[in-house]
Design a protein around this motif. Structure first.
Motif, PDB file in Angstrom:
ATOM      1  N   LEU A  88     -41.392   8.420  74.282  1.00 37.79           N
ATOM      2  CA  LEU A  88     -42.398   8.494  75.341  1.00 37.79           C
ATOM      3  C   LEU A  88     -43.790   8.739  74.775  1.00 37.79           C
ATOM      4  O   LEU A  88     -44.779   8.291  75.350  1.00 37.79           O
ATOM      5  N   SER A  89     -43.848   9.456  73.653  1.00 35.26           N
ATOM      6  CA  SER A  89     -45.183   9.774  73.134  1.00 35.26           C
ATOM      7  C   SER A  89     -45.685   8.726  72.152  1.00 35.26           C
ATOM      8  O   SER A  89     -46.774   8.854  71.618  1.00 35.26           O
ATOM      9  N   MET A  90     -44.899   7.699  71.926  1.00 35.48           N
ATOM     10  CA  MET A  90     -45.362   6.646  71.027  1.00 35.48           C
ATOM     11  C   MET A  90     -46.401   5.764  71.719  1.00 35.48           C
ATOM     12  O   MET A  90     -46.331   5.559  72.923  1.00 35.48           O
ATOM     13  N   PRO A  91     -47.369   5.238  70.949  1.00 32.26           N
ATOM     14  CA  PRO A  91     -48.385   4.373  71.558  1.00 32.26           C
ATOM     15  C   PRO A  91     -47.755   3.088  72.073  1.00 32.26           C
ATOM     16  O   PRO A  91     -46.747   2.613  71.522  1.00 32.26           O
ATOM     17  N   ARG A  92     -48.334   2.540  73.167  1.00 39.48           N
ATOM     18  CA  ARG A  92     -47.768   1.323  73.754  1.00 39.48           C
ATOM     19  C   ARG A  92     -48.458   0.069  73.248  1.00 39.48           C
ATOM     20  O   ARG A  92     -47.943  -1.028  73.387  1.00 39.48           O
ATOM     21  N   ARG A  93     -49.661   0.206  72.706  1.00 46.71           N
ATOM     22  CA  ARG A  93     -50.322  -0.963  72.133  1.00 46.71           C
ATOM     23  C   ARG A  93     -51.285  -0.518  71.047  1.00 46.71           C
ATOM     24  O   ARG A  93     -51.540   0.667  70.894  1.00 46.71           O
ATOM     25  N   GLY A  94     -51.765  -1.484  70.271  1.00 50.74           N
ATOM     26  CA  GLY A  94     -52.736  -1.180  69.224  1.00 50.74           C
ATOM     27  C   GLY A  94     -52.097  -0.977  67.866  1.00 50.74           C
ATOM     28  O   GLY A  94     -50.899  -1.207  67.671  1.00 50.74           O
ATOM     29  N   LEU A  95     -52.899  -0.481  66.944  1.00 49.55           N
ATOM     30  CA  LEU A  95     -52.466  -0.330  65.561  1.00 49.55           C
ATOM     31  C   LEU A  95     -51.387   0.740  65.428  1.00 49.55           C
ATOM     32  O   LEU A  95     -50.565   0.706  64.506  1.00 49.55           O
ATOM     33  N   GLY A  96     -51.404   1.697  66.341  1.00 43.32           N
ATOM     34  CA  GLY A  96     -50.444   2.790  66.283  1.00 43.32           C
ATOM     35  C   GLY A  96     -49.003   2.325  66.380  1.00 43.32           C
ATOM     36  O   GLY A  96     -48.095   2.996  65.889  1.00 43.32           O
ATOM     37  N   VAL A  97     -48.784   1.171  67.020  1.00 40.42           N
ATOM     38  CA  VAL A  97     -47.417   0.703  67.247  1.00 40.42           C
ATOM     39  C   VAL A  97     -46.699   0.407  65.925  1.00 40.42           C
ATOM     40  O   VAL A  97     -45.663   1.016  65.642  1.00 40.42           O
ATOM     41  N   PRO A  98     -47.242  -0.497  65.072  1.00 42.57           N
ATOM     42  CA  PRO A  98     -46.527  -0.760  63.821  1.00 42.57           C
ATOM     43  C   PRO A  98     -46.453   0.477  62.940  1.00 42.57           C
ATOM     44  O   PRO A  98     -45.410   0.714  62.307  1.00 42.57           O
ATOM     45  N   VAL A  99     -47.503   1.302  62.921  1.00 42.96           N
ATOM     46  CA  VAL A  99     -47.497   2.492  62.067  1.00 42.96           C
ATOM     47  C   VAL A  99     -46.360   3.421  62.470  1.00 42.96           C
ATOM     48  O   VAL A  99     -45.551   3.849  61.635  1.00 42.96           O
ATOM     49  N   SER A 100     -46.260   3.699  63.784  1.00 43.80           N
ATOM     50  CA  SER A 100     -45.230   4.640  64.198  1.00 43.80           C
ATOM     51  C   SER A 100     -43.838   4.041  64.038  1.00 43.80           C
ATOM     52  O   SER A 100     -42.887   4.755  63.722  1.00 43.80           O
ATOM     53  N   LEU A 101     -43.740   2.731  64.207  1.00 45.76           N
ATOM     54  CA  LEU A 101     -42.429   2.104  64.026  1.00 45.76           C
ATOM     55  C   LEU A 101     -41.966   2.235  62.575  1.00 45.76           C
ATOM     56  O   LEU A 101     -40.804   2.561  62.313  1.00 45.76           O
ATOM     57  N   ILE A 102     -42.900   2.028  61.636  1.00 44.63           N
ATOM     58  CA  ILE A 102     -42.531   2.125  60.220  1.00 44.63           C
ATOM     59  C   ILE A 102     -42.152   3.561  59.872  1.00 44.63           C
ATOM     60  O   ILE A 102     -41.129   3.817  59.235  1.00 44.63           O
ATOM     61  N   LEU A 103     -42.970   4.507  60.366  1.00 40.96           N
ATOM     62  CA  LEU A 103     -42.670   5.915  60.084  1.00 40.96           C
ATOM     63  C   LEU A 103     -41.283   6.289  60.591  1.00 40.96           C
ATOM     64  O   LEU A 103     -40.529   6.995  59.918  1.00 40.96           O
ATOM     65  N   LEU A 104     -40.962   5.812  61.772  1.00 36.06           N
ATOM     66  CA  LEU A 104     -39.660   6.145  62.348  1.00 36.06           C
ATOM     67  C   LEU A 104     -38.523   5.482  61.593  1.00 36.06           C
ATOM     68  O   LEU A 104     -37.427   6.023  61.502  1.00 36.06           O
ATOM     69  N   ALA A 105     -38.802   4.288  61.065  1.00 31.18           N
ATOM     70  CA  ALA A 105     -37.723   3.557  60.399  1.00 31.18           C
ATOM     71  C   ALA A 105     -37.397   4.166  59.043  1.00 31.18           C
ATOM     72  O   ALA A 105     -36.285   4.011  58.547  1.00 31.18           O
ATOM     73  N   LEU A 106     -38.365   4.892  58.445  1.00 26.68           N
ATOM     74  CA  LEU A 106     -38.171   5.403  57.083  1.00 26.68           C
ATOM     75  C   LEU A 106     -36.877   6.205  56.879  1.00 26.68           C
ATOM     76  O   LEU A 106     -36.102   5.870  55.989  1.00 26.68           O
ATOM     77  N   PRO A 107     -36.626   7.251  57.683  1.00 30.29           N
ATOM     78  CA  PRO A 107     -35.398   8.027  57.437  1.00 30.29           C
ATOM     79  C   PRO A 107     -34.144   7.169  57.516  1.00 30.29           C
ATOM     80  O   PRO A 107     -33.158   7.440  56.824  1.00 30.29           O
ATOM     81  N   LEU A 108     -34.208   6.107  58.344  1.00 29.57           N
ATOM     82  CA  LEU A 108     -33.008   5.281  58.525  1.00 29.57           C
ATOM     83  C   LEU A 108     -32.705   4.465  57.271  1.00 29.57           C
ATOM     84  O   LEU A 108     -31.596   3.983  57.101  1.00 29.57           O
ATOM     85  N   LEU A 109     -33.730   4.292  56.421  1.00 32.89           N
ATOM     86  CA  LEU A 109     -33.535   3.469  55.229  1.00 32.89           C
ATOM     87  C   LEU A 109     -32.947   4.266  54.070  1.00 32.89           C
ATOM     88  O   LEU A 109     -32.566   3.705  53.054  1.00 32.89           O
ATOM     89  N   VAL A 110     -32.899   5.613  54.236  1.00 32.21           N
ATOM     90  CA  VAL A 110     -32.411   6.443  53.125  1.00 32.21           C
ATOM     91  C   VAL A 110     -30.878   6.487  53.152  1.00 32.21           C
ATOM     92  O   VAL A 110     -30.292   6.774  54.190  1.00 32.21           O
ATOM     93  N   PRO A 111     -30.219   6.206  52.029  1.00 32.18           N
ATOM     94  CA  PRO A 111     -28.748   6.251  52.008  1.00 32.18           C
ATOM     95  C   PRO A 111     -28.240   7.668  52.277  1.00 32.18           C
ATOM     96  O   PRO A 111     -28.894   8.643  51.918  1.00 32.18           O
ATOM     97  N   TRP A 112     -27.051   7.742  52.861  1.00 34.72           N
ATOM     98  CA  TRP A 112     -26.457   9.013  53.276  1.00 34.72           C
ATOM     99  C   TRP A 112     -26.419  10.054  52.145  1.00 34.72           C
ATOM    100  O   TRP A 112     -26.832  11.178  52.331  1.00 34.72           O
ATOM    101  N   ASN A 113     -25.907   9.614  50.986  1.00 34.61           N
ATOM    102  CA  ASN A 113     -25.737  10.610  49.918  1.00 34.61           C
ATOM    103  C   ASN A 113     -27.088  11.090  49.406  1.00 34.61           C
ATOM    104  O   ASN A 113     -27.253  12.230  49.006  1.00 34.61           O
TER     105      ASN A 113
END
Lengths: 287, 365, 370
Positions: A88-113
């Motif tokens: 809900l607090s993520m931006p809906r348009r503008g430059l903030g969208v790709p930035v926040s998406l990348i930031l959020l995706a980062l932890p998901l890219l780290v392997p479990w171990n």
């Protein structure tokens, strides 16, 4: 419908083969193991439901099952609302969208171990960012010796790792709500809470269903992170179901018992998932 | 090639979607499926195209039984309500796509695409992409794609519904002209009676999956076979009044009127009278017999040169379509005059008994 | 309840608009009076939805002011303006019942329970959706949902105005009649300003007392349906209003007299002079298909051949190709019984119904001059 020819079956065949090898055959093997006592490949006895009875009365299973449920419940109770709030607090348009998406995706890219290793370091009370900070604040924190601290660390680690997934799912759900709904709500003088309760939440229901099920199944089967971080300890504080199972199957080479355990484990997940699914979709047809 | 449906029925999970449809659509004919939303227009079209297979009955195309032939092996094209084009292809390539699939020679493709585009007035847009076009141009592109391959059967599923009112008007006239010289069977679904009339050709009235009536549009409009057909085909819908003929009187509600000479031969009993809104008059008519009814004005809707007057008589809703502008206050009491010569008389079960006599249609129409 | 005034209003979606084409709305002055039923009519892309959203406060205009009862409201949100708006596609709160949907705007205002109950029942009765009140909104059909959306717009009795954005798009024609009638009745009962955006002239004309016709970001004419029909002030209005639209025939001035396709028009001298004075501009004669009379060929100067007849049930539209120029069609509306046997017909254009346009704008002449 009349079949014109049967050619289409050939197209489906690879999937059947794949499913057979990846799911059906291994599963049947497990079923097979669970009703036999195996000493070596040529010495095996049919024991019927004996393993099941034994497992169901095994206090090790009871303990880790309770631990597991509390853990999964906490994971859902934190990650789902937190994910919604982040979305809900993520931006809906503008430059903030790709930035926040990348930031959020980062932890998901780290392997479990690696996640486990990272938190092993961050949580250390002497040099870890988080551990030393807490100790610096006068809080006695040591995940290696305190069962409570270990348990909390595993939970925080999971929240850090997986809340992004929930947030991303919710974000995609929110994006699919047409603007006109928000406009109508403004005109109806709806409060922010009412907008959430009557527009956003109903539209999020489908993605939330997926998020809840994914997070439940995943957290219920958690293995790698606590194994790396604490090895299940101290004591059995962070020994969850899958680790109990592994100890049984590999550590003690108790294949029959482990197979029965696996099946019970599988049925529990299936049952709980089904309960979630029905609970969240049951009022669709009412009204 | 002609299209024939023989007892076509579609049932899905016990629910009847199409009930015993029998139709004969001639080669070169323009056919309008007219019915409300959910009357089964799209379903019937899908059965005609071969996108669905009927649970019972046969579909014949040019004398050949096509019931079990899949849509890919039929020469059918379809235009939808949404403007469906390939977004990554230019207008030219969009129109050419069915020809390319059919492996037509390049020079021939060029010729036919240009010819079709010219017919639809989009030849200057051939190099553009669909998203750079207006809605009307996009739909013209989709139509050109449907027309270019000389299909045996072309289906239009409410193609003009998402377009401006004015654009619809001009495309309707164009469609008539486009199909005048082809031997394709064209089928066009719409919910608007005026559109069915404007398109001419044949009208098939559909209600709840049943074919109520079919025939030349003007004829179906003037000679509806029953009350259902009369009320489907007309906007605003036809006024219906319950009447009783008894003791040399015509009784409508509590109103007792002298029995018109034209109905003297009717047996005593209950009937339903139908009168189209544009035949309702506020002034007594100079010629012919009329029924006179007291009414209360509910609301007068005024258009540029016409008035739609909504009224009630004894709780029965009535509507009059009047020429000119009539400003009438709500609840005002009035008398309306219904010309007997223009009225339909139905049996209580809805069958048509009497319809107005119409002069032969224009010689050059 | 309010009068809505648009003062020097203009809007552009671009940052630095310079040319007139950069504006979605060109500079305008306009007043919607309190209690009126108005329509905003125009083709897609004419700016009518932009104007509606500016009035409701969903969009801030780039220039000029919106005034409610003389008070500038530019800075106010839709809530503060107290506007109700009904959108093109139904917007309902899926998880609520129909009753709760209708009650929602009232409950948000903190109205007492009894008031809410009474008002919801009243509006539901007016829209004939009482049997649906207990149902969940998500299970309704599209037209039922749209009635609920309308109901939410109507339920507040203190609104400044109700704005409708093509609300009948998803409704079946047969039902449109009933709903339009309902809206009109509701307007007469509740005495609230209503502005209704549509591209359908019949919808506009039947709903509204006065129609603003929009074209290219401007209101080209604001008048009663009758004025728009009888005296279009712009050729676009002539074309857009009426089905089919007005016939427009090119005129040329030959030796100081107005000619149409080589034939001198039978007009009073004053008109010939008026038209000749406009020489150089694009001159057009406009006449409605309803007013053209078909006469035997030898009784008229303008003749033509029947090209196409459209049977519309209650009337027919005849396309007549002029003898002088067969590419020029004149549409004539005749009644359902007219049969046309003759090949060649005469066209009589009654003087009272001829309108003249110079560069698309109506030319006028005082009565004394004629």
């Amino acid at each position: 419908m009349k079949p014109y020819n049967n050619k289409a079956w050939w197209l489906v065949l690879p999937v059947f083969v794949l499913v057979a090898f990846s799911a059906i055959i291994p599963m049947m093997t497990v079923v097979n193991y669970s009703v036999q006592d195996i000493f070596d490949p040529s010495t095996r006895y049919f024991v019927g439901t004996e393993w099941y009875r034994e497992i169901l009365s095994d206090p090790r299973l009871h303990d880790s099952l309770v631990r597991q449920f509390i853990y999964s419940f906490c994971v859902l109770a934190i990650e789902i609302p937190l994910g919604i709030i982040v979305a809900l607090s993520m931006p809906r348009r503008g430059l903030g969208v790709p930035v926040s998406l990348i930031l959020l995706a980062l932890p998901l890219l780290v392997p479990w171990n690696v996640v486990g290793t990272i938190w092993q370091i961050i949580g250390r009370e002497d040099i870890g960012l988080y551990g030393s900070l807490l100790n610096g604040l006068g809080i006695d924190y040591n995940y290696a010796s305190s069962p409570r601290d270990a348990w909390i660390t595993v939970l925080i680690m999971d929240v850090w790792h997986w809340t992004s997934l929930v947030a991303l799912l919710c974000y995609s759900g929110l994006r699919s709500i047409p603007d006109v709904y928000y406009q109508a709500a403004r005109i109806d003088r709806a409060s922010a809470w009412a907008v959430f309760r009557y527009i956003q939440l109903p539209k999020l229901k489908n993605v939330l269903l997926i998020a809840v099920m994914l997070r439940f199944m995943d957290s219920f089967m958690i293995y790698t992170e606590p194994f790396v971080l604490t090895g299940g300890g101290p004591g059995t504080a962070t020994t969850f179901l899958s680790q109990t199972l592994t100890q049984m199957a590999l550590g003690q080479f108790d294949l029959g018992r482990a197979a029965a355990f696996s099946l019970i484990y599988f049925l529990i997940i299936l049952l709980v998932t089904w309960v979630f699914y029905t609970a969240m979709t049951h009022n669709d047809d009412k009204g | 090639m002609s299209l024939q449906l023989e007892n076509v029925t579609l049932k899905v999970r016990g629910e009847t979607y199409i009930d015993e449809a029998n139709l004969q659509l001639d080669s070169g004919s323009f056919n309008v499926l007219l019915g409300h939303t959910l009357a089964g227009k799209t379903t019937l079209m899908r059965l005609m195209a071969g996108l669905d297979t009927p649970s019972r009955g046969r579909v014949w195309l040019g004398g050949r039984d096509m019931t079990d032939v899949p849509v890919r092996q039929r020469n059918v094209s379809m235009v939808y309500q949404q403007f469906i084009n390939y977004p990554t292809l230019t207008v030219f390539d969009n129109i050419a796509s069915p020809l390319k699939q059919a492996k037509v020679a390049r020079a021939e493709i060029q010729r036919r695409v240009e010819e079709t585009a010219h017919m639809l007035g989009i030849d200057h847009l051939l190099g553009r992409y669909p998203q750079a076009l207006s809605g009307g141009q996009q739909q013209r592109t989709a139509m050109a794609r449907a027309l270019v391959k000389d299909a045996d059967l072309v289906l239009f599923d409410e193609p003009l519904v998402n377009l401006d009112y004015k654009l619809r008007e001009s495309l309707r006239v164009e469609m008539r002209k486009l199909f005048a010289s082809r031997d394709t069977v064209a089928v066009y679904a719409t919910t608007e009676p005026a559109e069915a009339l404007a398109l001419g050709g044949t009208t098939v009235l559909l209600k709840e999956g049943r074919i109520v009536q079919s025939g030349p549009s003007g004829e179906v409009y003037r000679q509806p076979c029953n009350m259902e057909a009369a009320s489907l085909f007309g906007e605003p819908p036809i006024n219906l009044l319950a009447a009783e003929i008894a003791g040399g009187e015509c009784r409508i509600g509590r109103q007792r009127l002298p029995l018109p000479a034209a109905w003297q031969h009717l047996e005593e009993g209950h009937y339903r009278l139908g009168v189209r809104p544009h035949h309702v008059s506020l002034a007594p008519l100079a010629t012919g017999e009329t029924l006179c009814l007291p009414v209360q004005v509910r609301v007068a809707e005024i258009g540029g040169s016409e008035t739609f007057l909504h009224m009630t008589h004894d709780e029965i809703d009535l509507v009059a379509h009047l020429g000119g502008i009539h400003e009438l206050a709500v609840d005002q009491a009035l008398e309306i005059h219904l010309p007997c010569a223009e009225m339909f008389v139905f049996e209580p079960d809805g069958e048509l008994l009497l319809s107005p006599a119409f002069p032969a249609t224009a010689a050059c129409a | 309840m309010a009068e809505i005034r648009l003062a020097q209003l203009a809007h552009s979606y671009q940052d630095n608009p310079s040319a007139p084409e950069d504006y979605a709305l060109r500079r305008m002055e306009h007043v919607w009076e309190q209690g009126g039923a108005y329509a905003l009519l125009g083709p897609s892309g004419c700016g009518k939805s932009t104007l509606l959203n500016i009035m409701s406060g969903l969009l801030a205009p780039s220039e000029g002011e919106v005034l409610f009862d003389g008070k500038a409201v530019n800075a106010l949100s839709p809530q503060q303006r107290n506007i109700a708006q009904v959108f093109q596609f139904p917007v309902v709160y899926d998880t609520m019942t129909v009753f709760d949907n209708l009650a929602f705007p009232l409950r948000n205002q903190g109205k007492p329970k009894a008031t809410v109950e009474a008002r919801v029942r009243e509006v539901a009765a007016a829209l004939e959706i009482e049997p649906l009140l207990a149902r969940k909104a998500r299970n309704l059909t599209a037209d039922e949902k749209q009635k609920v959306s309308m109901g939410r717009g109507l339920v507040r009795d203190d609104v400044a105005a109700i704005l409708f954005d093509e609300p009948l798009t998803v409704i079946d024609p047969q039902l449109k009649w009933r709903l339009r009638r309902k809206l009109k009745e509701i307007h007469q009962r509740f005495n609230v300003t209503m502005v209704y955006v549509t591209h359908d002239q019949l919808e506009a004309a039947t709903f509204a007392d006065k129609i603003a016709v929009m074209y290219g970001g401007q209101i080209v004419q604001f008048g009663t349906p009758r004025e728009l029909f009888e005296t279009p002030r712009h050729t676009f209005v002539g074309y857009f209003i009426g089905s089919p639209g007005m016939n427009l025939l090119e005129l040329e001035i030959v030796a100081g007299r107005a000619h149409c396709h080589g034939i001198e028009l039978a007009l009073p001298e004053a008109w010939h002079a008026r038209l000749a004075a406009q020489e150089g501009a694009r001159l057009q004669l406009g006449i409605r298909p309803e007013f053209v009379e078909l006469v035997p060929a030898d009784e008229a100067t303008l003749t033509g051949r029947v090209d196409l007849i459209q049977d519309q049930g209650s009337f027919k539209i005849v396309d007549v190709a002029l003898t002088a120029d067969p590419t020029q069609l004149v549409k004539v509306r005749v009644d359902e019984y007219t049969s046309l046997a003759e090949e060649t017909l005469g066209l009589h254009l009654p003087e009272a119904w001829m309108r003249f346009y110079a560069n698309d704008l109506l030319l006028e002449i005082s009565d004394e001059a004629v």
